[in-house]
Scaffold this motif. Structure first.
Motif, mmCIF file in Angstrom:
data_model
loop_
_atom_site.group_PDB
_atom_site.id
_atom_site.type_symbol
_atom_site.label_atom_id
_atom_site.label_comp_id
_atom_site.label_asym_id
_atom_site.label_seq_id
_atom_site.Cartn_x
_atom_site.Cartn_y
_atom_site.Cartn_z
ATOM 1 N N LYS A 1 0.748 -1.151 0.033
ATOM 2 C CA LYS A 1 0.074 -0.159 -0.048
ATOM 3 C C LYS A 1 0.823 1.284 -0.129
ATOM 4 N N LYS A 2 1.968 1.206 0.704
ATOM 5 C CA LYS A 2 2.833 2.264 0.824
ATOM 6 C C LYS A 2 3.605 2.387 -0.522
ATOM 7 N N PHE A 3 3.934 1.443 -1.210
ATOM 8 C CA PHE A 3 4.676 1.482 -2.473
ATOM 9 C C PHE A 3 3.960 1.796 -3.338
ATOM 10 N N ASP A 4 2.722 1.587 -3.266
ATOM 11 C CA ASP A 4 1.662 2.164 -4.483
ATOM 12 C C ASP A 4 1.577 3.487 -4.233
ATOM 13 N N GLU A 5 1.566 3.999 -2.863
ATOM 14 C CA GLU A 5 1.632 5.742 -2.989
ATOM 15 C C GLU A 5 3.014 6.181 -3.305
ATOM 16 N N VAL A 6 3.888 5.487 -3.137
ATOM 17 C CA VAL A 6 5.316 6.162 -3.542
ATOM 18 C C VAL A 6 5.306 6.018 -4.955
ATOM 19 N N ARG A 7 4.894 5.031 -5.650
ATOM 20 C CA ARG A 7 4.891 4.993 -7.178
ATOM 21 C C ARG A 7 4.180 5.867 -7.837
ATOM 22 N N GLU A 8 2.928 6.117 -7.290
ATOM 23 C CA GLU A 8 2.123 7.276 -7.984
ATOM 24 C C GLU A 8 2.654 8.552 -7.695
ATOM 25 N N LYS A 9 3.096 9.164 -6.678
ATOM 26 C CA LYS A 9 3.930 10.247 -6.782
ATOM 27 C C LYS A 9 5.167 10.353 -7.537
ATOM 28 N N TYR A 10 5.960 9.100 -7.586
ATOM 29 C CA TYR A 10 7.074 9.171 -8.284
ATOM 30 C C TYR A 10 6.698 9.411 -9.825
ATOM 31 N N PHE A 11 5.555 8.713 -10.527
ATOM 32 C CA PHE A 11 5.144 8.779 -11.695
ATOM 33 C C PHE A 11 4.633 10.116 -12.138
ATOM 34 N N SER A 12 4.151 10.805 -11.092
ATOM 35 C CA SER A 12 3.620 12.165 -11.455
ATOM 36 C C SER A 12 4.804 13.181 -11.860
#
Length: 178
Positions: free
Chosen positions: A86-97
Motif C-alpha cells: 500500500k505504501k509502495f503504491d503511494e510512492v509509485r503514484e507520486k514518483y510517476f507524477s
C-alpha cells in the motif's frame, strides 16, 4: 533539474542511508523537491525529524512497529507485504507524477530481495523514470543477485563492511546507527 540518473548504494557496510541523506541535503540546498520513503524502517531513526523539517521534502512514514522480516511466520510476512505494498503504491503514484526532482527509496533493495515488493514494479520505476527525476535506491544485498538493479543504474556504489561493533554483539546505538 537536468536529466535525472539512478544512484544505487548497496552492501553490508555502514553509510548507505547517510549517503542518500547527503544527496537529499544537496538537492534541498538548490531548492529542489524531494520524496523519501524508508522501507522496512520505523520512523524513529535520528535522520527522520531532520529530513521532515527540510523545505521541499515529503517524507512518507511507515505506521506502527516494523519487525525484522526474517523473524516472521509466513502469515506475518504476508500481512507486512500487504502493508508495504500500500505504501509502495503511494510512492509509485507520486514518483510517476514527475513532480519530484529527487526520490529516495531507502532500503528498497532489502524489500526487493525479501519479496516484500514485486520486483517488476521497481524495475518499472527504474526503466520509466520521469525525465528530470533523480532516483536513489539503497539496501543490503544478502548474497542475492541484484544485477537486474545494478544494470539499470547509472551510479553503483558498494559499501563493504570490514569491521562493525554489531558483529561483537553491540546493538544499534542511538544517534550513530539509528
Amino acid at each position: 533539474m537536468q536529466k535525472g540518473c539512478i544512484q544505487l548504494y548497496y552492501g553490508d557496510g555502514k553509510g548507505k542511508t547517510t549517503a542518500a541523506i547527503g544527496q537529499i541535503v544537496r538537492c534541498v540546498g538548490h531548492g529542489f523537491k524531494v520524496l523519501v520513503y524508508q522501507f522496512l524502517k520505523e520512523p524513529n531513526s535520528g535522520e527522520v525529524s531532520v529530513i521532515k523539517s527540510l523545505p521541499g521534502v515529503e517524507y512518507i512514514e511507515n505506521e506502527g512497529p516494523i519487525p525484522f522480516m526474517f523473524n516472521l511466520t509466513p502469515e506475518q510476512q504476508e500481512f507486512y507485504k500487504e502493508k508495504f505494498q500500500k505504501k509502495f503504491d503511494e510512492v509509485r503514484e507520486k514518483y510517476f507524477s514527475g513532480e519530484y526532482d529527487l526520490v529516495v527509496l531507502d532500503e528498497v533493495i532489502d524489500a526487493y530481495n525479501l519479496g516484500t515488493i514485486p520486483k517488476e514494479q521497481l524495475h518499472e520505476m527504474m526503466d520509466k523514470r520521469p525525465e528530470g527525476t533523480e532516483l536513489v535506491i539503497t539496501g543490503h544485498q544478502y548474497g542475492m543477485d541484484i544485477s537486474e538493479l545494478t544494470n539499470r543504474a547509472d551510479y553503483v556504489t558498494k559499501f563493504v563492511k570490514e569491521k562493525h561493533p554489531f558483529d561483537l554483539g553491540m546493538p544499534c546505538r542511538k544517534g550513530i546507527e539509528e
